[in-house]
Design an enzyme around this catalytic site. Structure first.
Site, PDB file in Angstrom:
ATOM      1  N   CYS A 103       0.814  -1.220   0.000  1.00 35.54           N
ATOM      2  CA  CYS A 103       0.000   0.000   0.000  1.00 35.54           C
ATOM      3  C   CYS A 103       0.844   1.265   0.000  1.00 35.54           C
ATOM      4  O   CYS A 103       0.322   2.360  -0.157  1.00 35.54           O
ATOM      5  CB  CYS A 103      -0.952  -0.010   1.191  1.00 35.54           C
ATOM      6  SG  CYS A 103      -2.328  -1.161   0.990  1.00 35.54           S
ATOM      7  N   HIS A 138      -8.470 -10.935 -14.713  1.00 33.81           N
ATOM      8  CA  HIS A 138      -7.918 -10.348 -15.935  1.00 33.81           C
ATOM      9  C   HIS A 138      -6.426 -10.159 -15.733  1.00 33.81           C
ATOM     10  O   HIS A 138      -5.959  -9.846 -14.622  1.00 33.81           O
ATOM     11  CB  HIS A 138      -8.575  -9.003 -16.236  1.00 33.81           C
ATOM     12  CG  HIS A 138      -8.176  -8.430 -17.560  1.00 33.81           C
ATOM     13  ND1 HIS A 138      -8.434  -9.049 -18.754  1.00 33.81           N
ATOM     14  CD2 HIS A 138      -7.508  -7.283 -17.871  1.00 33.81           C
ATOM     15  CE1 HIS A 138      -7.968  -8.315 -19.763  1.00 33.81           C
ATOM     16  NE2 HIS A 138      -7.398  -7.241 -19.242  1.00 33.81           N
TER      17      HIS A 138
END
Length: 349
Positions: free
Chosen positions: A17, A140
């Site tokens: 993060c 994906h």
């Protein structure tokens, strides 16, 4: 002789993060975007920087939708997948929901990482989803300059159990469920300076699912929640303050830390994201006189898969904290309170 495997962290400019956009830049970008629109069933959109979107269904059930992905903060591919998946699922728990399925998001520098390494990343993510009791139902993938992995996650909650970051009440106490210091640990990892026991602690906290959030949301005395990730405790505390229009007070001495966090921060293992965080929102934070830099760095330290920050009725705070500890979050602590006043954040101690 086979070539030495490439370290995943060497292929990323930042990790976990800590590679999120600067919070000030992100606020500016979102400020110029149209609001989500007059959709009656959209209960939570992007108006208060909440953790996920929430859509109400006819039967009183709400869908919770989120996505999170990032570049590696560790070199072990399975560990990278586990951490990224745990972090992505956290947003559903932070809204008071339970996850039901995930979709994988994968970007890899083709030709630079062996297919076997990529497979291990995917296996790591799948193992955490199995622990959460959900499938990875699709996804994906693309060719990217840096390795990227994460999930889009769908969850559900009853409408009365949805918890936002904007519903804190004056007089509430603040509970944090995990220790702070993931960012300084990741800085030490990148410099190969974190011992094995430190890495074990780091991995244990970053792969601990925040499933306690769904249990806390069943308690009417828990008014608001968010998870603490890339903007640090202060940044996500400020989001709660802005959303609720109240002042957040953090008691610095009460904030739980990972075992080596103070020592590493004192030695200068601070991420660039910690500096960016302070530059972005430090003007909204009141510090005590002579507050040491190392303590401030920990409060802005970017947490990957960090704990939940819950605003709850002060009279019940100790009991709620104890329930969190009993549920497997031993560092859960009361770290501050909510006060009337203009939105902002003050640090004490």
């Amino acid at each position: 002789m086979s070539a030495e495997p490439i370290r995943l962290t060497s292929l990323a400019h930042g990790g976990g993060c800590g590679c999120k956009l600067d919070p000030a830049i992100l606020r500016g970008l979102l400020a110029n975007q149209p609001v989500a629109g007059p959709f009656e069933r959209l209960l939570v959109g992007n108006e208060t920087a909440d953790d996920a979107a929430v859509w109400a269904l006819d039967d009183g059930t709400c869908l919770i939708a989120t996505t999170d992905f990032f570049t590696p903060m560790v070199d072990d591919p399975r560990d990278f997948g586990r951490i990224a998946a745990t972090n992505a699922i956290s947003d559903v728990y932070a809204m008071g929901g339970r996850p039901i399925l995930a979709l994988a998001i994968l970007g890899m520098p083709v030709g630079r990482i062996a297919p076997e390494t990529v497979a291990e990343i995917l296996k790591g993510g799948a193992s955490i989803c199995a622990e959460a009791g959900i499938p990875i139902a699709g996804g994906h993938s693309i060719d990217t300059p840096e390795p990227i992995y994460g999930l889009a996650v769908i969850g559900t909650a009853g409408r009365d159990r949805v918890r936002r970051n904007s519903d804190a009440r004056a007089g509430d106490a603040l509970i944090l469920t995990k220790g702070i210091g993931v960012g300084v640990y990741s800085a030490a990892i990148k410099r190969e300076a974190l011992p094995e026991d430190g890495y074990a602690e780091f991995l244990a906290t970053t792969t601990l699912l925040n499933r306690v959030g769904a249990d806390l949301a069943a308690d009417a005395d828990v008014h608001a929640m968010t998870d603490v990730t890339g903007f640090g405790l202060l940044g996500h505390g400020l989001e709660l303050a802005r959303g609720s229009g109240l002042r957040v007070v953090i008691e610095a001495g009460a904030v739980p830390l990972l075992a080596r966090a103070e020592a590493l921060a004192r030695e200068g293992y601070v991420t660039g994201a910690s500096h960016r965080n302070w530059a972005a929102y430090g003007a909204e934070v009141r510090l005590p006189a002579d507050f040491p830099d190392w303590r401030r760095h920990l409060l802005t330290d970017p947490q990957t898969s960090g704990g939940l920050l819950a605003s709850c009725a002060a009279a019940e705070a100790e009991a709620i904290r104890d329930r969190a500890r009993a549920a497997g979050y031993p560092l859960a602590a009361i770290v501050g309170r909510i006060e009337d006043g203009p939105a902002g954040l003050r640090i004490e101690g």
